[in-house]
Design a protein around this motif. Structure first.
Motif, PDB file in Angstrom:
ATOM      1  N   SER A 229       0.816  -1.221   0.000  1.00 49.53           N
ATOM      2  CA  SER A 229       0.000   0.000   0.000  1.00 49.53           C
ATOM      3  C   SER A 229       0.846   1.266   0.000  1.00 49.53           C
ATOM      4  O   SER A 229       0.525   2.221  -0.696  1.00 49.53           O
ATOM      5  CB  SER A 229      -0.951   0.009   1.189  1.00 49.53           C
ATOM      6  N   GLY A 230       1.933   1.290   0.742  1.00 54.01           N
ATOM      7  CA  GLY A 230       2.731   2.508   0.854  1.00 54.01           C
ATOM      8  C   GLY A 230       3.721   2.696  -0.272  1.00 54.01           C
ATOM      9  O   GLY A 230       3.662   3.667  -1.029  1.00 54.01           O
ATOM     10  N   THR A 231       4.632   1.772  -0.397  1.00 56.87           N
ATOM     11  CA  THR A 231       5.716   1.936  -1.373  1.00 56.87           C
ATOM     12  C   THR A 231       5.244   1.722  -2.803  1.00 56.87           C
ATOM     13  O   THR A 231       5.476   2.552  -3.673  1.00 56.87           O
ATOM     14  CB  THR A 231       6.865   0.965  -1.052  1.00 56.87           C
ATOM     15  N   LEU A 232       4.592   0.586  -3.043  1.00 51.44           N
ATOM     16  CA  LEU A 232       4.242   0.257  -4.422  1.00 51.44           C
ATOM     17  C   LEU A 232       3.108   1.124  -4.963  1.00 51.44           C
ATOM     18  O   LEU A 232       3.192   1.635  -6.077  1.00 51.44           O
ATOM     19  CB  LEU A 232       3.878  -1.226  -4.535  1.00 51.44           C
ATOM     20  N   LYS A 233       2.057   1.289  -4.181  1.00 57.62           N
ATOM     21  CA  LYS A 233       0.902   2.049  -4.670  1.00 57.62           C
ATOM     22  C   LYS A 233       1.134   3.551  -4.586  1.00 57.62           C
ATOM     23  O   LYS A 233       1.017   4.272  -5.576  1.00 57.62           O
ATOM     24  CB  LYS A 233      -0.345   1.689  -3.874  1.00 57.62           C
ATOM     25  N   LYS A 234       1.459   4.039  -3.398  1.00 54.81           N
ATOM     26  CA  LYS A 234       1.533   5.488  -3.195  1.00 54.81           C
ATOM     27  C   LYS A 234       2.808   6.105  -3.756  1.00 54.81           C
ATOM     28  O   LYS A 234       2.769   7.096  -4.462  1.00 54.81           O
ATOM     29  CB  LYS A 234       1.402   5.815  -1.714  1.00 54.81           C
ATOM     30  N   LYS A 235       3.971   5.520  -3.427  1.00 56.48           N
ATOM     31  CA  LYS A 235       5.240   6.127  -3.857  1.00 56.48           C
ATOM     32  C   LYS A 235       5.572   5.827  -5.311  1.00 56.48           C
ATOM     33  O   LYS A 235       5.991   6.710  -6.048  1.00 56.48           O
ATOM     34  CB  LYS A 235       6.381   5.660  -2.953  1.00 56.48           C
ATOM     35  N   LEU A 236       5.429   4.567  -5.724  1.00 56.64           N
ATOM     36  CA  LEU A 236       5.812   4.192  -7.087  1.00 56.64           C
ATOM     37  C   LEU A 236       4.660   4.297  -8.075  1.00 56.64           C
ATOM     38  O   LEU A 236       4.869   4.209  -9.282  1.00 56.64           O
ATOM     39  CB  LEU A 236       6.388   2.772  -7.100  1.00 56.64           C
ATOM     40  N   GLY A 237       3.440   4.438  -7.588  1.00 53.48           N
ATOM     41  CA  GLY A 237       2.295   4.606  -8.469  1.00 53.48           C
ATOM     42  C   GLY A 237       1.889   3.360  -9.209  1.00 53.48           C
ATOM     43  O   GLY A 237       1.237   3.440 -10.262  1.00 53.48           O
ATOM     44  N   LEU A 238       2.225   2.190  -8.701  1.00 56.06           N
ATOM     45  CA  LEU A 238       1.828   0.946  -9.354  1.00 56.06           C
ATOM     46  C   LEU A 238       0.384   0.613  -8.973  1.00 56.06           C
ATOM     47  O   LEU A 238      -0.058   0.886  -7.857  1.00 56.06           O
ATOM     48  CB  LEU A 238       2.753  -0.201  -8.937  1.00 56.06           C
ATOM     49  N   THR A 239      -0.328   0.005  -9.899  1.00 58.83           N
ATOM     50  CA  THR A 239      -1.694  -0.434  -9.629  1.00 58.83           C
ATOM     51  C   THR A 239      -1.649  -1.925  -9.329  1.00 58.83           C
ATOM     52  O   THR A 239      -1.191  -2.718 -10.158  1.00 58.83           O
ATOM     53  CB  THR A 239      -2.607  -0.173 -10.839  1.00 58.83           C
ATOM     54  N   LEU A 240      -2.089  -2.300  -8.151  1.00 62.15           N
ATOM     55  CA  LEU A 240      -2.126  -3.708  -7.767  1.00 62.15           C
ATOM     56  C   LEU A 240      -3.544  -4.225  -7.897  1.00 62.15           C
ATOM     57  O   LEU A 240      -4.496  -3.590  -7.434  1.00 62.15           O
ATOM     58  CB  LEU A 240      -1.648  -3.899  -6.325  1.00 62.15           C
ATOM     59  N   ALA A 241      -3.662  -5.375  -8.513  1.00 60.09           N
ATOM     60  CA  ALA A 241      -4.946  -6.050  -8.605  1.00 60.09           C
ATOM     61  C   ALA A 241      -4.868  -7.290  -7.735  1.00 60.09           C
ATOM     62  O   ALA A 241      -3.815  -7.922  -7.625  1.00 60.09           O
ATOM     63  CB  ALA A 241      -5.227  -6.444 -10.051  1.00 60.09           C
ATOM     64  N   SER A 242      -5.955  -7.621  -7.085  1.00 56.52           N
ATOM     65  CA  SER A 242      -5.965  -8.826  -6.261  1.00 56.52           C
ATOM     66  C   SER A 242      -7.184  -9.658  -6.598  1.00 56.52           C
ATOM     67  O   SER A 242      -8.234  -9.129  -7.005  1.00 56.52           O
ATOM     68  CB  SER A 242      -5.960  -8.476  -4.782  1.00 56.52           C
TER      69      SER A 242
END
Length: 156
Positions: free
Chosen positions: A126-139
Motif C-alpha cells: 500500500s505505501g511503497t508500491l501504490k503510493k510512492k511508485l504509483g503501481l496499480t495492484l490487482a488482487s
C-alpha cells in the motif's frame, strides 16, 4: 604482478604496488623483500598462525626458515575474487518481479521470499508500491489465497 601488503590486520593481495602504504605496513613482491621487511619475530609468528590450514607455532625458531615457509604458503593462497559488477537486486525489486509474474504472489509467498513479516508486506504493497511508485495492484481470491499482481502504472 602480485604484491602483498602486510599490515596489522593480516595480508592483502594487490595487483600492483600501491603509491603509498600506511605506517606499520610493508609491501613485498618477493621472498627477498619479505626477508628484508622490518617485521618482528612476534609479528611473523602472528602472520603465520593467522594463515588457513597451517600448523600453529608457539615460537619463531629460525627466522629465515619461518620467512621461507611463510612465503611459500602466501604464494599458494588463491587470488581473491574480483568484486562483482552486477548489483544484487533489492528486496523491493524482487517483490515487484514476483507481482509481475503471470501467477502473481500471495502475501505469504512474498514474506517467505523477503524474510519480512506479513504486516510489512502489506505496508509495502500500500505505501511503497501504490503510493510512492504509483503501481496499480490487482488482487483476486484463488485456490492458494488472495493473489496480488501488478496491473499497469497508475495514470498521473
Amino acid at each position: 604482478m602480485r604484491v602483498y601488503i602486510i599490515g596489522n590486520d593480516g595480508i592483502r593481495l594487490c595487483r600492483e604496488a600501491p603509491a603509498t602504504i600506511n605506517d606499520g605496513e610493508a609491501a613485498v613482491a618477493s621472498k627477498e623483500e619479505l626477508h628484508a621487511a622490518p617485521l618482528s619475530g612476534k609479528r611473523l609468528l602472528a602472520l603465520w598462525n593467522a594463515l588457513p590450514g597451517v600448523e600453529k607455532r608457539r615460537r619463531v625458531g629460525d627466522r629465515g626458515a619461518l620467512i621461507d615457509q611463510l612465503w611459500s604458503v602466501i604464494e599458494a593462497l588463491p587470488d581473491p575474487e574480483p568484486p562483482s559488477e552486477a548489483k544484487r537486486p533489492s528486496k523491493q525489486d524482487e517483490v515487484i518481479a514476483m507481482l509481475r509474474r503471470p501467477e502473481g504472489a500471495t502475501v505469504d509467498e512474498v514474506a517467505r521470499a523477503t524474510g519480512w513479516q506479513r504486516h510489512t508486506v502489506r505496508g509495502v504493497f500500500s505505501g511503497t508500491l501504490k503510493k510512492k511508485l504509483g503501481l496499480t495492484l490487482a488482487s483476486a481470491t484463488e485456490q492458494r489465497g488472495r493473489v496480488y499482481r501488478v496491473d499497469q502504472p497508475a495514470s498521473l
